[in-house]
Design a protein around this motif. Structure first.
Motif, PDB file in Angstrom:
ATOM      1  N   LYS A 217       0.773  -1.244   0.000  1.00 32.77           N
ATOM      2  CA  LYS A 217       0.000   0.000   0.000  1.00 32.77           C
ATOM      3  C   LYS A 217       0.807   1.299   0.000  1.00 32.77           C
ATOM      4  CE  LYS A 217      -4.255   0.251   1.140  1.00 32.77           C
ATOM      5  NZ  LYS A 217      -5.549   0.331   1.820  1.00 32.77           N
TER       6      LYS A 217
ATOM      7  N   GLU B  52     -13.822 -10.286   0.334  1.00 29.32           N
ATOM      8  CA  GLU B  52     -13.742  -9.754   1.694  1.00 29.32           C
ATOM      9  C   GLU B  52     -12.291  -9.438   2.051  1.00 29.32           C
ATOM     10  OE1 GLU B  52     -16.319 -11.659   4.681  1.00 29.32           O
ATOM     11  OE2 GLU B  52     -14.485 -11.883   5.847  1.00 29.32           O
TER      12      GLU B  52
ATOM     13  N   ASN C  19     -11.171  -6.407   0.014  1.00 32.47           N
ATOM     14  CA  ASN C  19     -11.696  -5.165   0.584  1.00 32.47           C
ATOM     15  C   ASN C  19     -11.003  -4.819   1.897  1.00 32.47           C
ATOM     16  OD1 ASN C  19     -13.504  -4.178  -1.296  1.00 32.47           O
ATOM     17  ND2 ASN C  19     -15.181  -5.482  -0.572  1.00 32.47           N
ATOM     18  N   GLN C  20     -10.701  -5.868   2.662  1.00 35.52           N
ATOM     19  CA  GLN C  20     -10.015  -5.646   3.931  1.00 35.52           C
ATOM     20  C   GLN C  20      -8.656  -5.000   3.684  1.00 35.52           C
ATOM     21  OE1 GLN C  20     -10.594  -9.246   6.115  1.00 35.52           O
ATOM     22  NE2 GLN C  20      -9.321  -8.530   7.814  1.00 35.52           N
TER      23      GLN C  20
ATOM     24  N   LYS D  75      -7.881  -3.274   1.059  1.00 37.03           N
ATOM     25  CA  LYS D  75      -8.079  -1.914   0.547  1.00 37.03           C
ATOM     26  C   LYS D  75      -8.415  -0.939   1.669  1.00 37.03           C
ATOM     27  CE  LYS D  75     -10.604  -1.231  -3.164  1.00 37.03           C
ATOM     28  NZ  LYS D  75     -11.833  -1.434  -3.935  1.00 37.03           N
ATOM     29  N   ALA D  76      -9.202  -1.424   2.639  1.00 39.84           N
ATOM     30  CA  ALA D  76      -9.624  -0.531   3.712  1.00 39.84           C
ATOM     31  C   ALA D  76      -8.492  -0.252   4.699  1.00 39.84           C
ATOM     32  CB  ALA D  76     -10.820  -1.131   4.445  1.00 39.84           C
ATOM     33  N   ALA D  77      -7.528  -1.171   4.756  1.00 39.96           N
ATOM     34  CA  ALA D  77      -6.445  -1.006   5.725  1.00 39.96           C
ATOM     35  C   ALA D  77      -5.611   0.219   5.365  1.00 39.96           C
ATOM     36  CB  ALA D  77      -5.574  -2.254   5.729  1.00 39.96           C
ATOM     37  N   SER D  78      -5.152   0.905   6.405  1.00 38.59           N
ATOM     38  CA  SER D  78      -4.268   2.033   6.097  1.00 38.59           C
ATOM     39  C   SER D  78      -2.862   1.498   5.865  1.00 38.59           C
ATOM     40  CB  SER D  78      -4.297   3.055   7.222  1.00 38.59           C
ATOM     41  OG  SER D  78      -4.685   2.459   8.414  1.00 38.59           O
ATOM     42  N   ALA D  79      -2.135   2.245   5.075  1.00 38.92           N
ATOM     43  CA  ALA D  79      -0.784   1.815   4.716  1.00 38.92           C
ATOM     44  C   ALA D  79       0.070   1.716   5.978  1.00 38.92           C
ATOM     45  CB  ALA D  79      -0.176   2.805   3.735  1.00 38.92           C
TER      46      ALA D  79
ATOM     47  N   ALA E 123     -14.289  -8.380   9.652  1.00 35.63           N
ATOM     48  CA  ALA E 123     -13.598  -7.317   8.949  1.00 35.63           C
ATOM     49  C   ALA E 123     -13.961  -7.493   7.483  1.00 35.63           C
ATOM     50  CB  ALA E 123     -12.100  -7.462   9.159  1.00 35.63           C
ATOM     51  N   PRO E 124     -14.099  -6.477   6.693  1.00 36.93           N
ATOM     52  CA  PRO E 124     -13.847  -5.073   7.033  1.00 36.93           C
ATOM     53  C   PRO E 124     -15.128  -4.249   7.130  1.00 36.93           C
ATOM     54  CG  PRO E 124     -13.717  -5.388   4.680  1.00 36.93           C
ATOM     55  CD  PRO E 124     -14.243  -6.680   5.255  1.00 36.93           C
ATOM     56  N   TYR E 125     -16.321  -4.902   7.230  1.00 39.64           N
ATOM     57  CA  TYR E 125     -17.552  -4.139   6.958  1.00 39.64           C
ATOM     58  C   TYR E 125     -17.836  -3.018   7.969  1.00 39.64           C
ATOM     59  CZ  TYR E 125     -17.779  -8.052   3.836  1.00 39.64           C
ATOM     60  OH  TYR E 125     -17.448  -8.959   2.878  1.00 39.64           O
TER      61      TYR E 125
ATOM     62  N   ILE F 136     -15.556  -0.107   7.751  1.00 40.57           N
ATOM     63  CA  ILE F 136     -15.748   0.700   6.540  1.00 40.57           C
ATOM     64  C   ILE F 136     -17.011   1.560   6.677  1.00 40.57           C
ATOM     65  CG2 ILE F 136     -16.193   0.633   4.054  1.00 40.57           C
ATOM     66  CD1 ILE F 136     -14.386  -1.751   3.852  1.00 40.57           C
TER      67      ILE F 136
ATOM     68  N   ARG G  28     -15.965   4.373   8.750  1.00 38.94           N
ATOM     69  CA  ARG G  28     -15.100   5.235   7.960  1.00 38.94           C
ATOM     70  C   ARG G  28     -15.942   6.111   7.024  1.00 38.94           C
ATOM     71  NH1 ARG G  28     -12.413   5.971   3.764  1.00 38.94           N
ATOM     72  NH2 ARG G  28     -10.357   6.841   4.081  1.00 38.94           N
TER      73      ARG G  28
ATOM     74  N   SER H 202      -5.322   4.965  -1.785  1.00 40.21           N
ATOM     75  CA  SER H 202      -5.317   3.516  -1.755  1.00 40.21           C
ATOM     76  C   SER H 202      -6.128   2.968  -0.585  1.00 40.21           C
ATOM     77  CB  SER H 202      -3.876   3.004  -1.678  1.00 40.21           C
ATOM     78  OG  SER H 202      -3.262   3.494  -0.508  1.00 40.21           O
ATOM     79  N   ASP H 203      -6.510   3.810   0.363  1.00 45.97           N
ATOM     80  CA  ASP H 203      -7.346   3.278   1.443  1.00 45.97           C
ATOM     81  C   ASP H 203      -8.686   4.016   1.548  1.00 45.97           C
ATOM     82  OD1 ASP H 203      -6.330   5.624   2.302  1.00 45.97           O
ATOM     83  OD2 ASP H 203      -5.456   4.853   4.162  1.00 45.97           O
TER      84      ASP H 203
ATOM     85  N   LEU I 162     -11.678   3.552   0.874  1.00 40.34           N
ATOM     86  CA  LEU I 162     -12.757   2.636   0.517  1.00 40.34           C
ATOM     87  C   LEU I 162     -14.008   3.005   1.300  1.00 40.34           C
ATOM     88  CD1 LEU I 162     -13.437   0.127  -1.134  1.00 40.34           C
ATOM     89  CD2 LEU I 162     -12.771  -1.246   0.837  1.00 40.34           C
TER      90      LEU I 162
ATOM     91  N   VAL J 288     -18.115  -0.973  -1.479  1.00 42.81           N
ATOM     92  CA  VAL J 288     -18.097  -2.372  -1.036  1.00 42.81           C
ATOM     93  C   VAL J 288     -19.376  -3.072  -1.503  1.00 42.81           C
ATOM     94  CG1 VAL J 288     -18.199  -3.862   0.992  1.00 42.81           C
ATOM     95  CG2 VAL J 288     -16.581  -1.959   0.921  1.00 42.81           C
TER      96      VAL J 288
END
Lengths: 366, 278, 361
Positions: A215, A355, A358-359, A361-365, B52-54, B57, B60, B227-228, B230, B235
């Motif tokens: 990331k 899942e 997406n996990q 993608k959602a994670a911060s770098a 995770a990750p719903y 997100i 967020r 990149s994050d 989301l 989703v």
């Protein structure tokens, strides 16, 4: 244009160059054969796969009217083929990550190879591919295809010969990654997973961690070829994983410095195939269509329409020099390379894959 | 029943009740291969809340929505104030009103791309800073992160906040301001003690709209996000388009609808409490 | 004599698309300390604009405003030692009665600066004064119309300004409540000794409350005098008409003798009336007499013949409409049972020379 609207082929940007001219030439060069009066053919397919440029000559030759219905996902194609049947659909054109689902469901019928003389002109990789075969039977006629590239600006990571180059700290904030499960497969190949389409929980977890580790380098998850092209052309990125269409567009815009890296790891590939919905083989137009779309002539026209490479090796010979040069540079006409592609397969645990993706993608770098 | 009630009733049933019912129905089911299988299972809701990750997100997305609401309100307030109190004529008010809603005539995509162009490495800001000699290389902190997402959402949705706040401020009789002035109040006192308290319901209404629009947005994060970046709508789209997991997508939808209904009813109560009879 | 307010050549121009509207046109007037002055006129006469300029809510286009001898023309409203009671009352809808009254006492500019308890005490005192003590915690919309009026008044008074301005604040009340508020205002004025400037379009309201009335028209003052003088001796036809119940007849001067003159009423013969100085023979004038000055018996030099048209019963008296020979109508008042008045029959009435007013156009 959004995250994985379609698993097989993400974005179809038809490149319409001289379609009309080609269509005219094509229609003039085929002798009118036996016509099926009042024949009708219902297609469930991608936009661009029933273009007038090659449908018109077909209709003129055979008398079969073609009614295409366009869909945006394999799932749509699969569920409609299963639930509707040959009464409303004759042919579907799913990609290789969905074909086996249809075959296993018994929704499509095995093909009579004797009626498909053009298959012998196909690249070996598409003569009897695993994703179309059950027992000894072939269930589909391969059509357009492509494989996913790792591309980097010349010299960005010197001596790059592996997907590992993308993880190079020198690329911090400088790459764009496809917003597609293919990018999860990419991470899986990075951590050495053998069968990326059937990962265990541990392998998925390792892939996710690899993707998260990537990331810091990712500035953007791209959703369309145009977006990747724009990012590279504007200097926003030094590369990423991408498609042939984006590569040829970028090269066409004068950015010859984007290098298609031959990675040690295998590369994922998509391949669409025409499949006959169970019972539709009795429609005389069905095999006429399969015969036409598997011919080098029609695929040469289609190649101009969609910009993709097609499975009939002889189609290449019918292209103009510029397109030949481009496809050669893209190595879509090299049988050896095509044999090395890790062609997409149905992913049984798609929800889980998504899942995990997406996990990541959602994670911060980190 | 009056006959004219029929079309709205039909509309409500066809486009609200039935889709909601279908969504709820799907949310309890499961996928059997590519086909949907009805069921009565809470498994999808368990995933929404505990896998995770719903849930993160959703939070967020709410955070992005909240930032959008806050910045839209802050930006909209002075504009609405000027429209309600400072413009010299009805004509000037109308012109500003049109200027405020003018961007709505352009498509969302065009506006989002415009920001992409402005914030990008060869965009207006970087070119300006470079020609001013302040930087040598384009700065990349403007684009592809939450900043550009919130900025774009704020830009696109602020008109909603302007109109909502203006509608409330417009109701304040000029004599209230004059009376306060007459009694010796300075501009700040008039704002803090008269205008602001009376405008609260308008601010709340605008904030709910901008929050909801920001919360549910997927274009801005897709086009300008990093990149994050989301968001939950993306989703849901990927659940439908990539995984074909309609039940889980439906469960997320129902969860969001319930959360939104709770939020709106809470804010409605607050609006009623703060609304004054003028 | 000290003046609370002096207006000198005050002007206010509003600029339209193509024209300039002179709402107030070189207006000058003095208001004494402790005086109750009404600005009276129909809408558009400039009375409210004048008041708003005094308050500082409107900046004059020209002229000067002096308050207690100090030129405050450029001062903001907040600095002027005066409070206004607004036409719509302008109560703060989100504040309780007590908070409304306290508002002017709790600002940065409030003088003297009061402590919280001092403010609370002052508010309570003033609310008690207006019998509003029980309503301190209510919001304006929970009050009756009359209670809201009193809150607005108390709010203006609580900061103890030396001048209080009123912009037609009683307009929305019904007749009974309005009458009560008028008396209340007069009582408060007498008790506090502050200068009141009151804008109204209701001549009865102005007559009943004011020490002096300024009748305004077209951005200027036509007559500025006591109520009695304005009622009895209007300076011009407009004032006479505006103050009500005046019969106006066109006439020309035939002969002058001492302070009296013989006037020929158009088509009705001649009358003798007191004529102001400066009027010459042959001049066109307007002759005015009030309905209550008509007589029906006794000595008179001036008898006018007409025909009874209709009667309006007013309780203690009756108003009769009389058709004159030239077709015009006048109104006369008579006690109930006055002999000589028969419905539909010929009617003769007289006006004493001193009860005629001769107005120069």
């Amino acid at each position: 244009m959004f995250a994985g609207a379609k698993l097989g082929v993400q974005m179809r940007n038809p490149v319409r160059l001289n379609i009309l001219t080609i269509a005219l030439v094509a229609s003039a060069s085929f002798p009118v054969a036996e016509a099926f009066a009042d024949g009708e053919l219902n297609l469930l397919t991608w936009e661009g796969y029933a273009d007038d440029a090659f449908v018109k000559p077909f209709t003129e030759k055979t008398g079969c009217a073609v009614n295409p219905t366009y869909v945006s996902s394999n799932d749509e194609m699969v569920s409609k083929a299963i639930s509707a049947g040959s009464a409303t659909i004759d042919l579907v054109s799913p990609s290789n990550d969905a074909t086996l689902v249809l075959i296993d469901a018994g929704a499509v019928e095995a093909l009579d190879i004797s009626k498909l003389p053009h298959l012998k002109d196909y690249y070996p990789a598409f003569q009897k591919p695993a994703w179309l075969t059950k027992g000894d039977d072939l269930y589909g006629v391969p059509y357009g295809f492509g494989y996913i590239r790792v591309a980097l600006k010349e010299g960005a990571v010197p001596g790059a010969d592996s997907v590992k180059a993308l993880w190079d700290p020198a690329l911090k904030g400088k790459i764009a990654i496809w917003d597609n499960l293919e990018s999860l497969y990419l991470a899986a190949r990075y951590v050495g997973v053998k069968d990326v389409y059937n990962m265990t929980d541990e392998e998925l977890d390792a892939s996710m961690k690899a993707l998260i580790a990537l990331k810091p380098n990712i500035v953007k998850f791209w959703a369309s070829d145009a977006e990747f092209t724009e990012l590279y052309a504007s200097g926003g990125i030094l590369g990423g994983n991408t498609t042939e269409l984006a590569l040829s567009k970028i090269w066409g815009e004068g950015h010859g410095d984007l290098v298609d890296i031959e990675t040690k790891e295998k590369r994922g590939g998509w391949s669409d195939s025409w499949m006959v919905v169970k019972g539709a083989g009795e429609n005389p137009c069905t095999y006429a269509w399969l015969d036409w779309v598997s011919s080098a002539e029609s695929q040469a026209i289609a190649s101009k329409v969609t910009g993709y490479a097609y499975s009939n090796a002889k189609a290449f010979d019918l292209l103009d020099d510029a397109t030949k040069a481009l496809l050669t540079k893209l190595k879509t006409n090299d049988p050896k390379v095509l044999n090395e592609v890790d062609w997409w397969q149905p992913v049984a645990r798609r929800s889980k894959y998504l899942e995990v993706f997406n996990q990541a993608k959602a994670a911060s770098a980190p | 029943m009056a006959i004219w009630l029929l079309p709205p009733l039909l509309w409500f049933v066809l486009f609200m009740l039935v889709p909601y019912a279908i969504t709820v129905f799907y949310s309890f089911g499961r996928m059997d291969g590519v086909l949907f299988a009805p069921d009565f299972s809470l498994e999808n809701y368990r995933k929404v809340f505990f896998d995770a990750p719903y849930a993160p997100i959703i939070l967020r997305s709410a955070w992005i929505g909240l930032l959008t609401a806050i910045f839209s309100s802050l930006l909209a307030y002075p504009v609405a104030m000027a429209m309600a109190f400072n413009l010299p004529s009805e004509r000037a008010r109308q012109i500003v009103y049109i200027l405020v809603i003018l961007p709505w005539w352009a498509s969302y995509l065009v506006k989002a791309y415009a920001w992409k162009a402005i914030l990008g490495p060869s965009g207006l800001i970087n070119k300006g800073l470079m020609s001013a000699g302040l930087i040598d290389e384009p700065i990349r902190i403007f684009l592809y992160n939450d900043f550009s997402v919130v900025l774009t959402l704020t830009y696109i949705f602020t008109p909603f906040a302007v109109l909502s706040i203006y509608a409330q401020l417009e109701r304040i009789p000029g004599s209230l301001i004059e009376a306060a002035r007459d009694m010796g109040a300075n501009g700040f006192e008039i704002f803090r003690r008269i205008v602001l308290p009376i405008s609260v319901p308008g601010v709340l209404a605008g904030a709910v709209i901008t929050f909801s629009l920001g919360f549910g947005d997927f274009l801005a994060p897709a086009l300008l996000g990093g990149s994050d970046s989301l968001m939950i709508s993306s989703v849901v789209i990927s659940l439908l388009g990539v995984a074909n997991d309609r039940p889980l997508a439906a469960a997320i939808g129902v969860t969001i609808i319930v959360l939104a209904a709770l939020l709106i009813s809470a804010v409605n109560r607050l609006e009623k409490r703060t609304q004054v009879r003028l | 004599m000290s003046y609370a307010i002096r207006l000198i050549d005050l002007e206010k121009h509003f600029h339209g698309e193509r024209s300039v509207f002179k709402a107030v046109d070189r207006l000058s007037m003095d208001i004494r300390s402790g005086e109750f002055v009404s600005l009276l006129g129909s809408s558009g006469c400039g009375k409210t604009t004048t008041l708003r300029m005094i308050a500082g809510l409107e900046m004059p286009s020209g002229g000067q405003i002096l308050v207690n001898g100090v030129d405050v023309t450029d001062w903001p409203a907040s600095k002027r030692d005066m409070r206004m009671m607004f036409q719509d009352l302008a109560l703060f809808p989100h504040m309780t009665v007590a908070e409304n009254v306290a508002f002017g006492l709790t600002l940065r500019s409030s003088k003297p600066r009061l402590s919280r308890s001092e403010v609370a005490k002052r508010v309570a005192d003033y609310l008690d004064l207006a019998h509003l003590g029980d309503f301190a915690g209510r919001l304006p919309h929970q009050l009756s119309g009359g209670q809201r009026q009193r809150v607005a008044l108390v709010r203006a008074l609580a900061t103890e300004p030396s001048i209080v301005l009123f912009d037609e604040p009683l307009g929305a009340l019904d007749a009974g409540l309005r009458r009560a508020m008028q008396l209340e205002l007069k009582r408060i004025h007498a008790a506090l000794g502050k200068t009141f400037v009151f804008v109204t379009h209701d001549q009865e309201e102005a007559l009943s409350m004011s020490d002096r009335i300024a009748v305004m028209h077209g951005g200027n003052i036509l007559q500025y005098d006591t109520p009695e003088a304005i009622y009895d001796r209007p300076s011009c036809r407009y004032v006479a008409q505006f103050m009500g119940a005046a019969n106006l007849l066109d006439a020309s001067v035939e002969r002058l003798e001492g302070g009296e003159g013989m006037l020929r009423l158009d088509g009705l013969g001649t009358v003798i009336a007191a004529v102001p100085a400066g009027v010459g023979v042959g001049q066109k004038v307007t002759v005015m007499f009030r309905a209550d000055r008509a007589i029906f018996e006794g000595e008179s030099l001036n008898w006018i013949d007409g025909e009874h048209r209709e009667s309006v019963f007013l309780g203690n008296r009756i108003e009769h409409v009389v058709g004159l020979a030239d077709g015009r109508e006048v109104t006369v008042e008579a006690r109930i049972g006055q002999p000589g008045i028969v419905p539909g029959a010929a009617l003769r009435f007289g006006v004493r020379p001193a009860d005629f007013r001769v107005l120069v156009q």
